[in-house]
Design an enzyme around this catalytic site. Structure first.
Site, PDB file in Angstrom:
ATOM      1  N   LEU A  80     -20.503  51.545  32.759  1.00  6.71           N
ATOM      2  CA  LEU A  80     -19.875  51.224  34.049  1.00  6.71           C
ATOM      3  C   LEU A  80     -18.711  52.163  34.323  1.00  6.71           C
ATOM      4  O   LEU A  80     -18.157  52.768  33.405  1.00  6.71           O
ATOM      5  CB  LEU A  80     -19.400  49.767  34.015  1.00  6.71           C
ATOM      6  CG  LEU A  80     -20.553  48.768  33.802  1.00  6.71           C
ATOM      7  CD1 LEU A  80     -20.046  47.453  33.252  1.00  6.71           C
ATOM      8  CD2 LEU A  80     -21.317  48.565  35.104  1.00  6.71           C
ATOM      9  N   PRO A  81     -18.293  52.279  35.602  1.00  8.73           N
ATOM     10  CA  PRO A  81     -17.279  53.288  35.935  1.00  8.73           C
ATOM     11  C   PRO A  81     -15.917  53.060  35.262  1.00  8.73           C
ATOM     12  O   PRO A  81     -15.381  53.954  34.609  1.00  8.73           O
ATOM     13  CB  PRO A  81     -17.167  53.195  37.458  1.00  8.73           C
ATOM     14  CG  PRO A  81     -18.415  52.525  37.923  1.00  8.73           C
ATOM     15  CD  PRO A  81     -18.858  51.643  36.803  1.00  8.73           C
ATOM     16  N   THR A 117     -16.291  54.768  29.691  1.00  2.00           N
ATOM     17  CA  THR A 117     -14.992  55.309  29.266  1.00  2.00           C
ATOM     18  C   THR A 117     -13.913  54.511  29.996  1.00  2.00           C
ATOM     19  O   THR A 117     -13.730  54.678  31.207  1.00  2.00           O
ATOM     20  CB  THR A 117     -14.861  56.799  29.629  1.00  2.00           C
ATOM     21  OG1 THR A 117     -15.963  57.498  29.064  1.00  2.00           O
ATOM     22  CG2 THR A 117     -13.562  57.371  29.093  1.00  2.00           C
ATOM     23  N   LYS A 196     -12.546  59.262  22.054  1.00  4.77           N
ATOM     24  CA  LYS A 196     -13.024  59.899  23.293  1.00  4.77           C
ATOM     25  C   LYS A 196     -11.834  60.352  24.154  1.00  4.77           C
ATOM     26  O   LYS A 196     -11.819  61.458  24.694  1.00  4.77           O
ATOM     27  CB  LYS A 196     -13.896  58.886  24.043  1.00  4.77           C
ATOM     28  CG  LYS A 196     -14.169  59.180  25.509  1.00  4.77           C
ATOM     29  CD  LYS A 196     -15.286  60.156  25.705  1.00  4.77           C
ATOM     30  CE  LYS A 196     -15.517  60.422  27.193  1.00  4.77           C
ATOM     31  NZ  LYS A 196     -16.374  61.545  27.445  1.00  4.77           N
ATOM     32  N   LYS A 271      -9.293  60.694  35.637  1.00  8.46           N
ATOM     33  CA  LYS A 271      -9.384  59.319  35.136  1.00  8.46           C
ATOM     34  C   LYS A 271      -9.168  59.286  33.615  1.00  8.46           C
ATOM     35  O   LYS A 271      -8.334  58.529  33.108  1.00  8.46           O
ATOM     36  CB  LYS A 271     -10.776  58.746  35.464  1.00  8.46           C
ATOM     37  CG  LYS A 271     -10.977  57.327  34.998  1.00  8.46           C
ATOM     38  CD  LYS A 271     -12.435  56.891  35.067  1.00  8.46           C
ATOM     39  CE  LYS A 271     -13.011  56.785  33.700  1.00  8.46           C
ATOM     40  NZ  LYS A 271     -14.292  56.116  33.579  1.00  8.46           N
TER      41      LYS A 271
HETATM   42  P1  NAD Z   1     -21.619  56.116  37.987  1.00  2.18           P
HETATM   43  O1  NAD Z   1     -20.597  55.688  38.965  1.00  2.18           O
HETATM   44  O2  NAD Z   1     -22.607  57.163  38.379  1.00  2.18           O
HETATM   45  O3  NAD Z   1     -22.478  54.839  37.507  1.00  2.18           O
HETATM   46  C1  NAD Z   1     -21.944  53.566  37.294  1.00  2.18           C
HETATM   47  C2  NAD Z   1     -22.992  52.516  37.691  1.00  2.18           C
HETATM   48  O4  NAD Z   1     -22.438  51.213  37.462  1.00  2.18           O
HETATM   49  C3  NAD Z   1     -23.369  52.595  39.174  1.00  2.18           C
HETATM   50  O5  NAD Z   1     -24.767  52.682  39.314  1.00  2.18           O
HETATM   51  C4  NAD Z   1     -22.821  51.277  39.734  1.00  2.18           C
HETATM   52  O6  NAD Z   1     -23.588  50.764  40.812  1.00  2.18           O
HETATM   53  C5  NAD Z   1     -22.873  50.384  38.518  1.00  2.18           C
HETATM   54  N1  NAD Z   1     -22.024  49.201  38.647  1.00  2.18           N
HETATM   55  C6  NAD Z   1     -20.737  49.150  39.060  1.00  2.18           C
HETATM   56  N2  NAD Z   1     -20.289  47.876  39.058  1.00  2.18           N
HETATM   57  C7  NAD Z   1     -21.337  47.112  38.626  1.00  2.18           C
HETATM   58  C8  NAD Z   1     -21.507  45.706  38.418  1.00  2.18           C
HETATM   59  N3  NAD Z   1     -20.515  44.832  38.657  1.00  2.18           N
HETATM   60  N4  NAD Z   1     -22.711  45.266  37.982  1.00  2.18           N
HETATM   61  C9  NAD Z   1     -23.713  46.151  37.743  1.00  2.18           C
HETATM   62  N5  NAD Z   1     -23.619  47.477  37.924  1.00  2.18           N
HETATM   63  C10 NAD Z   1     -22.445  47.949  38.364  1.00  2.18           C
HETATM   64  O7  NAD Z   1     -20.826  56.551  36.676  1.00  2.18           O
HETATM   65  P2  NAD Z   1     -21.361  57.496  35.487  1.00  2.18           P
HETATM   66  O8  NAD Z   1     -21.109  58.912  35.802  1.00  2.18           O
HETATM   67  O9  NAD Z   1     -22.719  57.020  35.090  1.00  2.18           O
HETATM   68  O10 NAD Z   1     -20.295  57.122  34.340  1.00  2.18           O
HETATM   69  C11 NAD Z   1     -20.313  55.869  33.674  1.00  2.18           C
HETATM   70  C12 NAD Z   1     -19.236  55.878  32.608  1.00  2.18           C
HETATM   71  O11 NAD Z   1     -19.495  56.955  31.689  1.00  2.18           O
HETATM   72  C13 NAD Z   1     -17.832  56.134  33.173  1.00  2.18           C
HETATM   73  O12 NAD Z   1     -16.918  55.325  32.488  1.00  2.18           O
HETATM   74  C14 NAD Z   1     -17.603  57.617  32.916  1.00  2.18           C
HETATM   75  O13 NAD Z   1     -16.232  57.930  32.758  1.00  2.18           O
HETATM   76  C15 NAD Z   1     -18.366  57.818  31.625  1.00  2.18           C
HETATM   77  N6  NAD Z   1     -18.854  59.184  31.410  1.00  2.18           N
HETATM   78  C16 NAD Z   1     -19.351  59.908  32.446  1.00  2.18           C
HETATM   79  C17 NAD Z   1     -19.770  61.221  32.227  1.00  2.18           C
HETATM   80  C18 NAD Z   1     -20.325  62.058  33.366  1.00  2.18           C
HETATM   81  O14 NAD Z   1     -20.422  63.290  33.198  1.00  2.18           O
HETATM   82  N7  NAD Z   1     -20.717  61.457  34.504  1.00  2.18           N
HETATM   83  C19 NAD Z   1     -19.687  61.785  30.941  1.00  2.18           C
HETATM   84  C20 NAD Z   1     -19.218  61.000  29.897  1.00  2.18           C
HETATM   85  C21 NAD Z   1     -18.790  59.702  30.146  1.00  2.18           C
END
Ligand code: NAD
Length: 333
Positions: A80-81, A117, A196, A271
Protein backbone atom coordinates in the site's frame (compact mmCIF):
# COMPACT_ATOMS: atom_id res chain seq x y z
CA UNK A 1 20.49 -17.28 6.29
CA UNK A 2 17.58 -19.72 6.38
CA UNK A 3 17.46 -22.71 4.03
CA UNK A 4 14.82 -22.48 1.28
CA UNK A 5 12.24 -25.24 1.08
CA UNK A 6 9.68 -25.12 -1.76
CA UNK A 7 7.48 -27.75 -0.07
CA UNK A 8 6.44 -25.18 2.53
CA UNK A 9 4.60 -22.91 0.06
CA UNK A 10 1.07 -22.06 1.23
CA UNK A 11 -1.85 -23.21 -0.93
CA UNK A 12 -3.74 -20.00 -0.32
CA UNK A 13 -2.20 -16.52 -0.51
CA UNK A 14 -3.86 -13.11 -0.07
CA UNK A 15 -2.71 -9.85 -1.68
CA UNK A 16 -4.08 -6.38 -0.92
CA UNK A 17 -2.86 -3.37 -2.92
CA UNK A 18 -2.43 -4.08 -6.63
CA UNK A 19 -0.69 -0.93 -7.82
CA UNK A 20 2.55 -0.47 -9.73
CA UNK A 21 4.37 -2.91 -7.44
CA UNK A 22 1.58 -5.17 -6.16
CA UNK A 23 0.15 -6.15 -9.54
CA UNK A 24 3.38 -7.57 -11.02
CA UNK A 25 4.16 -9.26 -7.68
CA UNK A 26 0.79 -11.05 -7.87
CA UNK A 27 1.43 -11.96 -11.51
CA UNK A 28 4.70 -13.63 -10.50
CA UNK A 29 2.92 -15.54 -7.73
CA UNK A 30 0.22 -16.66 -10.19
CA UNK A 31 2.87 -17.92 -12.62
CA UNK A 32 5.09 -19.62 -10.06
CA UNK A 33 2.92 -21.02 -7.24
CA UNK A 34 2.16 -24.74 -7.68
CA UNK A 35 -0.94 -25.63 -9.68
CA UNK A 36 -4.08 -25.60 -7.55
CA UNK A 37 -2.89 -22.68 -5.41
CA UNK A 38 -5.29 -19.79 -4.90
CA UNK A 39 -4.52 -16.07 -4.66
CA UNK A 40 -7.25 -13.93 -3.10
CA UNK A 41 -6.80 -10.27 -4.10
CA UNK A 42 -8.31 -6.93 -3.19
CA UNK A 43 -7.84 -3.31 -4.22
CA UNK A 44 -10.12 -0.30 -3.98
CA UNK A 45 -9.53 0.14 -7.73
CA UNK A 46 -11.72 -2.63 -9.16
CA UNK A 47 -10.37 -2.46 -12.73
CA UNK A 48 -7.01 -3.94 -11.71
CA UNK A 49 -8.79 -6.77 -9.86
CA UNK A 50 -10.88 -7.45 -12.99
CA UNK A 51 -7.75 -7.53 -15.12
CA UNK A 52 -5.89 -9.98 -12.87
CA UNK A 53 -8.91 -12.28 -12.44
CA UNK A 54 -9.45 -12.36 -16.22
CA UNK A 55 -5.77 -13.14 -16.89
CA UNK A 56 -5.56 -15.97 -14.31
CA UNK A 57 -9.15 -17.26 -13.88
CA UNK A 58 -8.08 -20.54 -12.27
CA UNK A 59 -5.77 -18.99 -9.70
CA UNK A 60 -6.76 -15.42 -8.83
CA UNK A 61 -9.97 -14.83 -6.90
CA UNK A 62 -11.62 -11.47 -6.21
CA UNK A 63 -11.88 -10.57 -2.53
CA UNK A 64 -14.61 -8.17 -1.49
CA UNK A 65 -12.45 -6.56 1.22
CA UNK A 66 -9.20 -6.98 3.14
CA UNK A 67 -11.25 -8.87 5.72
CA UNK A 68 -12.62 -11.26 3.10
CA UNK A 69 -9.10 -11.94 1.74
CA UNK A 70 -7.79 -12.55 5.26
CA UNK A 71 -10.52 -15.04 6.07
CA UNK A 72 -9.60 -17.11 3.01
CA UNK A 73 -5.79 -16.97 2.84
CA UNK A 74 -3.01 -18.47 4.96
CA UNK A 75 -0.38 -15.85 4.12
CA UNK A 76 -1.55 -12.30 3.37
CA UNK A 77 0.54 -9.57 1.72
CA UNK A 78 -0.16 -5.84 1.72
CA UNK A 79 1.49 -3.42 -0.72
CA UNK A 80 0.00 0.00 0.00
CA UNK A 81 1.13 3.60 -0.57
CA UNK A 82 1.49 5.05 2.95
CA UNK A 83 1.06 4.39 6.67
CA UNK A 84 -2.49 5.74 6.75
CA UNK A 85 -3.57 3.21 4.10
CA UNK A 86 -1.86 0.42 6.05
CA UNK A 87 -3.69 1.46 9.25
CA UNK A 88 -7.06 1.41 7.44
CA UNK A 89 -6.47 -1.90 5.69
CA UNK A 90 -5.31 -3.61 8.90
CA UNK A 91 -7.44 -2.02 11.59
CA UNK A 92 -10.77 -0.94 10.05
CA UNK A 93 -13.28 -2.62 12.40
CA UNK A 94 -15.58 -3.74 9.57
CA UNK A 95 -13.45 -4.40 6.51
CA UNK A 96 -9.90 -4.78 7.87
CA UNK A 97 -7.41 -7.59 8.24
CA UNK A 98 -7.77 -7.65 12.05
CA UNK A 99 -11.53 -8.39 12.05
CA UNK A 100 -10.78 -10.91 9.29
CA UNK A 101 -8.33 -12.70 11.57
CA UNK A 102 -10.85 -12.69 14.41
CA UNK A 103 -13.65 -14.10 12.25
CA UNK A 104 -11.46 -16.70 10.48
CA UNK A 105 -12.28 -20.29 11.31
CA UNK A 106 -8.58 -20.62 12.16
CA UNK A 107 -6.22 -17.70 12.59
CA UNK A 108 -3.57 -19.99 14.08
CA UNK A 109 -0.48 -19.98 11.93
CA UNK A 110 -1.67 -17.18 9.64
CA UNK A 111 1.10 -14.84 8.54
CA UNK A 112 0.59 -11.23 7.45
CA UNK A 113 3.39 -9.45 5.61
CA UNK A 114 3.35 -5.71 4.94
CA UNK A 115 5.67 -4.81 2.06
CA UNK A 116 4.68 -1.13 1.93
CA UNK A 117 7.37 1.46 2.64
CA UNK A 118 5.94 3.24 5.68
CA UNK A 119 7.11 4.73 8.98
CA UNK A 120 8.40 2.28 11.56
CA UNK A 121 6.04 3.65 14.26
CA UNK A 122 2.91 2.75 12.25
CA UNK A 123 4.31 -0.69 11.48
CA UNK A 124 4.98 -1.37 15.17
CA UNK A 125 1.52 -0.03 16.11
CA UNK A 126 -0.17 -2.42 13.66
CA UNK A 127 1.97 -5.31 14.90
CA UNK A 128 1.03 -4.52 18.52
CA UNK A 129 -2.69 -4.32 17.69
CA UNK A 130 -2.56 -7.71 15.97
CA UNK A 131 -0.54 -9.25 18.80
CA UNK A 132 -3.07 -7.98 21.39
CA UNK A 133 -6.19 -9.32 19.63
CA UNK A 134 -4.87 -12.21 17.56
CA UNK A 135 -1.71 -13.48 19.28
CA UNK A 136 -1.47 -16.60 17.11
CA UNK A 137 -0.99 -14.49 13.97
CA UNK A 138 2.52 -13.51 12.87
CA UNK A 139 3.08 -10.04 11.41
CA UNK A 140 6.20 -8.95 9.52
CA UNK A 141 7.37 -5.79 7.79
CA UNK A 142 9.08 -6.73 4.52
CA UNK A 143 9.64 -3.65 2.34
CA UNK A 144 11.23 -4.14 -1.04
CA UNK A 145 13.90 -2.58 -3.21
CA UNK A 146 14.32 -2.86 -6.98
CA UNK A 147 11.45 -0.79 -8.36
CA UNK A 148 8.66 -1.61 -10.76
CA UNK A 149 11.02 -3.27 -13.25
CA UNK A 150 12.33 -5.52 -10.47
CA UNK A 151 8.75 -6.37 -9.47
CA UNK A 152 7.94 -7.31 -13.08
CA UNK A 153 11.14 -9.36 -13.50
CA UNK A 154 10.80 -10.94 -10.05
CA UNK A 155 14.17 -9.65 -8.88
CA UNK A 156 13.20 -7.31 -6.02
CA UNK A 157 15.01 -7.67 -2.70
CA UNK A 158 12.98 -8.14 0.49
CA UNK A 159 14.21 -6.64 3.76
CA UNK A 160 12.43 -8.86 6.26
CA UNK A 161 11.70 -7.53 9.74
CA UNK A 162 12.62 -10.82 11.41
CA UNK A 163 15.53 -12.56 13.06
CA UNK A 164 17.24 -15.22 10.95
CA UNK A 165 16.42 -17.55 13.85
CA UNK A 166 12.65 -16.89 13.50
CA UNK A 167 11.00 -20.25 12.87
CA UNK A 168 8.69 -18.77 10.17
CA UNK A 169 11.64 -17.60 8.05
CA UNK A 170 12.38 -20.97 6.38
CA UNK A 171 8.82 -21.16 5.03
CA UNK A 172 8.61 -17.47 4.10
CA UNK A 173 11.84 -17.28 2.09
CA UNK A 174 10.70 -19.62 -0.74
CA UNK A 175 7.40 -17.74 -1.00
CA UNK A 176 9.10 -14.32 -1.14
CA UNK A 177 11.56 -15.66 -3.70
CA UNK A 178 8.68 -16.34 -6.10
CA UNK A 179 8.44 -12.53 -6.34
CA UNK A 180 12.06 -11.55 -5.84
CA UNK A 181 15.68 -12.49 -5.39
CA UNK A 182 17.45 -11.74 -2.13
CA UNK A 183 15.57 -12.01 1.16
CA UNK A 184 17.52 -10.43 4.02
CA UNK A 185 16.27 -10.99 7.57
CA UNK A 186 17.15 -7.70 9.27
CA UNK A 187 16.94 -8.75 12.92
CA UNK A 188 13.42 -8.15 14.26
CA UNK A 189 10.13 -6.23 14.01
CA UNK A 190 10.28 -2.96 11.99
CA UNK A 191 13.98 -3.52 11.19
CA UNK A 192 13.18 -4.37 7.56
CA UNK A 193 11.73 -0.87 7.29
CA UNK A 194 14.63 0.64 9.21
CA UNK A 195 17.00 -1.01 6.70
CA UNK A 196 14.97 0.15 3.69
CA UNK A 197 14.79 3.76 4.95
CA UNK A 198 18.51 3.81 5.79
CA UNK A 199 19.27 2.50 2.29
CA UNK A 200 17.07 5.07 0.54
CA UNK A 201 18.43 7.92 2.68
CA UNK A 202 21.95 6.95 1.60
CA UNK A 203 21.02 6.50 -2.05
CA UNK A 204 19.19 9.87 -2.03
CA UNK A 205 22.23 11.63 -0.57
CA UNK A 206 24.59 9.93 -3.04
CA UNK A 207 22.36 11.11 -5.90
CA UNK A 208 22.58 14.73 -4.76
CA UNK A 209 26.33 14.52 -4.17
CA UNK A 210 26.92 12.85 -7.55
CA UNK A 211 24.78 15.47 -9.34
CA UNK A 212 26.66 18.34 -7.66
CA UNK A 213 30.10 16.86 -8.27
CA UNK A 214 29.29 16.10 -11.92
CA UNK A 215 27.89 19.61 -12.45
CA UNK A 216 30.94 21.19 -10.82
CA UNK A 217 33.46 19.16 -12.83
CA UNK A 218 31.54 19.69 -16.09
CA UNK A 219 31.40 23.46 -15.50
CA UNK A 220 35.18 23.34 -14.98
CA UNK A 221 35.45 21.81 -18.47
CA UNK A 222 35.60 18.02 -17.96
CA UNK A 223 33.41 15.76 -20.13
CA UNK A 224 30.69 13.97 -18.16
CA UNK A 225 31.82 10.50 -19.26
CA UNK A 226 35.42 11.28 -18.30
CA UNK A 227 34.30 12.48 -14.88
CA UNK A 228 32.23 9.32 -14.38
CA UNK A 229 35.31 7.21 -15.25
CA UNK A 230 37.36 9.20 -12.73
CA UNK A 231 34.80 8.64 -9.97
CA UNK A 232 34.58 4.94 -10.87
CA UNK A 233 38.37 4.59 -10.61
CA UNK A 234 38.71 6.39 -7.29
CA UNK A 235 37.30 6.77 -3.82
CA UNK A 236 34.07 8.38 -5.09
CA UNK A 237 32.99 5.16 -6.83
CA UNK A 238 29.27 4.51 -6.27
CA UNK A 239 26.37 2.62 -7.84
CA UNK A 240 24.38 5.76 -8.68
CA UNK A 241 27.23 7.10 -10.83
CA UNK A 242 28.11 3.68 -12.27
CA UNK A 243 24.60 2.54 -13.22
CA UNK A 244 22.10 5.39 -12.76
CA UNK A 245 24.26 8.40 -13.58
CA UNK A 246 22.10 11.54 -13.13
CA UNK A 247 23.77 13.12 -16.19
CA UNK A 248 22.10 12.04 -19.45
CA UNK A 249 24.05 9.84 -21.91
CA UNK A 250 26.69 8.65 -19.47
CA UNK A 251 24.81 5.39 -18.79
CA UNK A 252 22.70 4.66 -21.91
CA UNK A 253 20.16 2.51 -20.03
CA UNK A 254 19.71 4.90 -17.09
CA UNK A 255 16.44 6.86 -16.75
CA UNK A 256 18.44 10.12 -17.20
CA UNK A 257 19.27 9.01 -20.76
CA UNK A 258 15.55 8.49 -21.45
CA UNK A 259 14.31 11.92 -20.36
CA UNK A 260 14.34 10.77 -16.70
CA UNK A 261 11.37 8.49 -17.54
CA UNK A 262 10.90 5.22 -15.61
CA UNK A 263 13.01 4.57 -12.53
CA UNK A 264 12.17 5.72 -9.01
CA UNK A 265 9.84 8.72 -8.94
CA UNK A 266 11.20 11.81 -7.20
CA UNK A 267 8.02 12.05 -5.08
CA UNK A 268 8.69 8.52 -3.75
CA UNK A 269 12.23 9.60 -2.82
CA UNK A 270 10.75 12.62 -0.98
CA UNK A 271 8.39 10.28 0.87
CA UNK A 272 11.13 7.77 1.83
CA UNK A 273 13.58 10.54 2.74
CA UNK A 274 10.97 12.12 5.02
CA UNK A 275 10.24 8.73 6.63
CA UNK A 276 13.98 8.21 7.15
CA UNK A 277 14.24 11.58 8.92
CA UNK A 278 11.25 10.71 11.14
CA UNK A 279 13.11 7.55 12.09
CA UNK A 280 16.34 9.50 12.65
CA UNK A 281 14.49 11.77 15.13
CA UNK A 282 12.92 8.78 16.85
CA UNK A 283 16.23 6.93 17.31
CA UNK A 284 18.32 10.05 17.99
CA UNK A 285 20.76 9.89 15.07
CA UNK A 286 22.42 13.10 13.88
CA UNK A 287 21.67 13.34 10.13
CA UNK A 288 23.51 16.51 9.15
CA UNK A 289 22.61 16.14 5.46
CA UNK A 290 18.98 15.31 6.24
CA UNK A 291 17.34 18.75 6.17
CA UNK A 292 19.08 20.03 3.00
CA UNK A 293 18.53 16.67 1.30
CA UNK A 294 14.83 16.70 2.12
CA UNK A 295 14.65 20.28 0.84
CA UNK A 296 16.09 19.21 -2.53
CA UNK A 297 13.62 16.31 -2.99
CA UNK A 298 10.66 18.42 -1.81
CA UNK A 299 11.44 21.24 -4.22
CA UNK A 300 12.20 18.86 -7.13
CA UNK A 301 8.93 16.99 -6.44
CA UNK A 302 7.03 20.27 -6.86
CA UNK A 303 9.04 21.63 -9.82
CA UNK A 304 7.01 21.30 -13.05
CA UNK A 305 10.04 20.10 -15.06
CA UNK A 306 11.05 17.48 -12.46
CA UNK A 307 7.95 16.05 -10.78
CA UNK A 308 6.82 12.53 -11.75
CA UNK A 309 10.31 11.83 -13.16
CA UNK A 310 13.12 9.60 -11.87
CA UNK A 311 14.68 10.91 -8.65
CA UNK A 312 18.04 11.37 -10.42
CA UNK A 313 16.37 14.38 -12.05
CA UNK A 314 18.13 16.25 -9.22
CA UNK A 315 20.84 16.99 -11.82
CA UNK A 316 18.25 18.95 -13.84
CA UNK A 317 16.90 20.58 -10.66
CA UNK A 318 20.31 22.03 -9.76
CA UNK A 319 20.74 23.40 -13.29
CA UNK A 320 23.15 20.81 -14.73
CA UNK A 321 23.85 20.82 -18.45
CA UNK A 322 21.85 17.90 -19.90
CA UNK A 323 22.92 18.71 -23.49
CA UNK A 324 26.65 18.42 -22.88
CA UNK A 325 28.83 17.54 -25.86
CA UNK A 326 32.14 15.70 -25.79
CA UNK A 327 35.09 18.05 -26.17
CA UNK A 328 36.46 15.83 -28.96
CA UNK A 329 33.24 16.04 -30.96
CA UNK A 330 33.12 19.82 -30.45
CA UNK A 331 36.63 20.01 -31.98
CA UNK A 332 35.45 17.98 -34.99
CA UNK A 333 32.45 20.31 -35.39
P1 NAD B 1 0.66 2.46 -6.00
O1 NAD B 1 0.05 3.72 -5.54
O2 NAD B 1 0.90 2.25 -7.46
O3 NAD B 1 -0.24 1.21 -5.50
C1 NAD B 1 -0.88 1.16 -4.26
C2 NAD B 1 -2.21 0.40 -4.43
O4 NAD B 1 -2.86 0.33 -3.15
C3 NAD B 1 -3.17 1.10 -5.40
O5 NAD B 1 -3.60 0.19 -6.38
C4 NAD B 1 -4.31 1.53 -4.48
O6 NAD B 1 -5.58 1.55 -5.12
C5 NAD B 1 -4.24 0.50 -3.38
N1 NAD B 1 -4.93 0.91 -2.17
C6 NAD B 1 -4.84 2.10 -1.52
N2 NAD B 1 -5.64 2.11 -0.44
C7 NAD B 1 -6.25 0.89 -0.40
C8 NAD B 1 -7.20 0.29 0.48
N3 NAD B 1 -7.70 0.95 1.54
N4 NAD B 1 -7.62 -0.97 0.21
C9 NAD B 1 -7.12 -1.64 -0.86
N5 NAD B 1 -6.23 -1.13 -1.73
C10 NAD B 1 -5.80 0.12 -1.50
O7 NAD B 1 2.02 2.29 -5.18
P2 NAD B 1 3.28 1.37 -5.57
O8 NAD B 1 4.20 2.10 -6.45
O9 NAD B 1 2.77 0.01 -5.92
O10 NAD B 1 4.02 1.32 -4.14
C11 NAD B 1 3.51 0.57 -3.05
C12 NAD B 1 4.48 0.67 -1.90
O11 NAD B 1 5.76 0.15 -2.32
C13 NAD B 1 4.74 2.11 -1.45
O12 NAD B 1 4.84 2.14 -0.05
C14 NAD B 1 6.06 2.47 -2.13
O13 NAD B 1 6.79 3.44 -1.40
C15 NAD B 1 6.77 1.14 -2.14
N6 NAD B 1 7.76 0.97 -3.21
C16 NAD B 1 7.51 1.46 -4.45
C17 NAD B 1 8.48 1.33 -5.44
C18 NAD B 1 8.23 1.86 -6.84
O14 NAD B 1 9.21 1.99 -7.61
N7 NAD B 1 6.98 2.17 -7.23
C19 NAD B 1 9.70 0.70 -5.16
C20 NAD B 1 9.90 0.18 -3.89
C21 NAD B 1 8.93 0.33 -2.91
Amino acid sequence: MAQTDASTLPSSVGFIGLGLMGKPMVENLAKKLPQGSRIHVHDVVTSVVDELCAAHPDTIIRGTSARDVTEKADVIFTMLPEGRHVKTVFLDPDTGILPGLLSSPSSAGKVVIDSSTIDTATSLHVKDQLAASSPQTSFYDAPVSGGVLGAVKGTIAFFLGASHRDTNVPRLVPLLQLMGGKVIPCGGPSLGLAAKLSNNYLSGIITIATSEAMDMGMRAGIDADVLASVFAAGTAQNAICDTFCPVPRVCPDAPSSKGYKGGFRVQLMRKDFGLALDMARRVGSRNILGAPGFGVYSAASDAPDCKDLDSRVVFRYIGGNENWKKRDSEQVD
